[in-house]
Design an enzyme around this catalytic site. Sequence first.
Site, PDB file in Angstrom:
ATOM      1  N   GLU A 201      29.506 -53.761  32.918  1.00 55.57           N
ATOM      2  CA  GLU A 201      28.193 -54.184  33.395  1.00 55.57           C
ATOM      3  C   GLU A 201      27.138 -54.363  32.292  1.00 55.57           C
ATOM      4  O   GLU A 201      26.082 -53.710  32.302  1.00 55.57           O
ATOM      5  CB  GLU A 201      27.684 -53.200  34.460  1.00 55.57           C
ATOM      6  CG  GLU A 201      28.600 -53.158  35.673  1.00 55.57           C
ATOM      7  CD  GLU A 201      28.046 -52.342  36.833  1.00 55.57           C
ATOM      8  OE1 GLU A 201      27.133 -51.527  36.620  1.00 55.57           O
ATOM      9  OE2 GLU A 201      28.524 -52.545  37.959  1.00 55.57           O
ATOM     10  N   GLU A 316      34.917 -53.754  40.500  1.00 58.57           N
ATOM     11  CA  GLU A 316      34.245 -52.748  41.336  1.00 58.57           C
ATOM     12  C   GLU A 316      33.756 -53.393  42.627  1.00 58.57           C
ATOM     13  O   GLU A 316      33.162 -54.476  42.602  1.00 58.57           O
ATOM     14  CB  GLU A 316      33.034 -52.135  40.618  1.00 58.57           C
ATOM     15  CG  GLU A 316      33.368 -51.255  39.435  1.00 58.57           C
ATOM     16  CD  GLU A 316      32.133 -50.537  38.863  1.00 58.57           C
ATOM     17  OE1 GLU A 316      31.117 -50.430  39.567  1.00 58.57           O
ATOM     18  OE2 GLU A 316      32.221 -50.111  37.697  1.00 58.57           O
TER      19      GLU A 316
HETATM   20  C1  BGC Z   1      28.426 -47.141  38.064  1.00 59.95           C
HETATM   21  C2  BGC Z   1      28.382 -45.905  38.911  1.00 59.95           C
HETATM   22  C3  BGC Z   1      27.853 -46.201  40.301  1.00 59.95           C
HETATM   23  C4  BGC Z   1      28.609 -47.356  40.904  1.00 59.95           C
HETATM   24  C5  BGC Z   1      28.072 -47.737  42.251  1.00 59.95           C
HETATM   25  C6  BGC Z   1      29.183 -48.182  38.777  1.00 59.95           C
HETATM   26  O1  BGC Z   1      29.234 -49.308  37.994  1.00 59.95           O
HETATM   27  O2  BGC Z   1      29.041 -46.872  36.844  1.00 59.95           O
HETATM   28  O3  BGC Z   1      27.604 -44.931  38.270  1.00 59.95           O
HETATM   29  O4  BGC Z   1      28.036 -45.094  41.135  1.00 59.95           O
HETATM   30  O5  BGC Z   1      28.577 -48.463  40.041  1.00 59.95           O
HETATM   31  O6  BGC Z   1      26.691 -47.918  42.217  1.00 59.95           O
END
Ligand code: BGC
Length: 376
Positions: A201, A316
Amino acid sequence: MTVQTVTEMRRVALLAIVMMVMCACSGSTSATIPGPQTIPDIGTYPPLPNDAPPGASASATATAAAIGRGVNFGNMLEAPTEGAWGLIVTDDFIDKAAAAGFTSVRLPVRWSNHASVEAPYTIDEAFMARVESVVDKLLAKGFVVIVNMHHYRQLDGDPQDAGELAVTNGAIDVRFVMLWDQLASRLKGRSAKLVFELYNEPHGRLNGEPWNVLAARALRVVRKTNADRAVVIGPTSWNSAGDLPLLRMPNDANLIATVHNYNPFRFTHQGAEWVSPLLPVGVSCCSAAQEAEMTAPLDAAKAWSTAKRYPVFVGEFGAYSKADDASRIEFNRKMRQAMESRGMSWTYWEFAAGFGVYDPVKLTVRQGLLASLLDR
Ligand code: BGC
């Protein structure tokens, strides 16, 4: 909600995490190591050119496909220190993730907290050995393993977590490249199932061209020791599909692109303590409008992938446990279907914390959530 709105919300959300952690540990502050130091010249790490990216090789395409259905081992090695966020990587997690049927594990790692702040920015040996042993256990289980660099706060220009060491501004980028030099060299020689992801990110000071240049510098040092290994690169604004048009892949065929997708954010992050202002709970999923929010970034990613000839995997996605279970299950099913119908592998966020498919206290999987991801 537009992609841009979601991107902004992600930015605010992650900033809030930083603020919360800083407040929770009041009294300790980040420290800059003073004194004269010789900062290596970033110019000694020239970027790979990115004027003619050739598209993905057959092996990178095969590796992207082999990621399949995976899970993030989140809140473990990317915490300020392993265990600080309540979880460490255990053999039980590895065994249960394999038994559940996940085919890949994305392993977020906060290298920046375990390395010297003075050149040559040596990674702490105990931490390096720890990550190496986790990687080897995961590979031995047959997973595709995606090792990344996560939460290098200074790289994005974010405030640091309490207790973190800071380098002087001129050293931030070269330290990133030199960290990659070390860890790539240490992890070289593994099977093609080990994949590197340059940075989770990227945002803030990296947005746009700075990230293109830095990623291309890091890739060149990775290639010294890992000539053919698949390397993942994602766009800025938190791996937002909306920033894919800004991403310039280096001239290298063994690359995979990645995006993250937490749309609809008001559903996935309701009640999440690190989001400010706190989003109200009680939001269900998934209406036609919500589904359109989920699929719009995937369509953008698919179009980019076709045009640029690099595969895209979704590193993710997930919904926090404050949402009702039935909606989380519905969200997962729809996301899975949407990603897979577009030919995208994925890694769910995450295994055993607030989004988790595994209960680390009862040592059992959460059957409904797991089935929503892995049932055929
Ligand atoms: C972050 C986490 C977070 C998740 C959802 C991830 O990219 O590293 O810290 O909990 O996104 O928000």
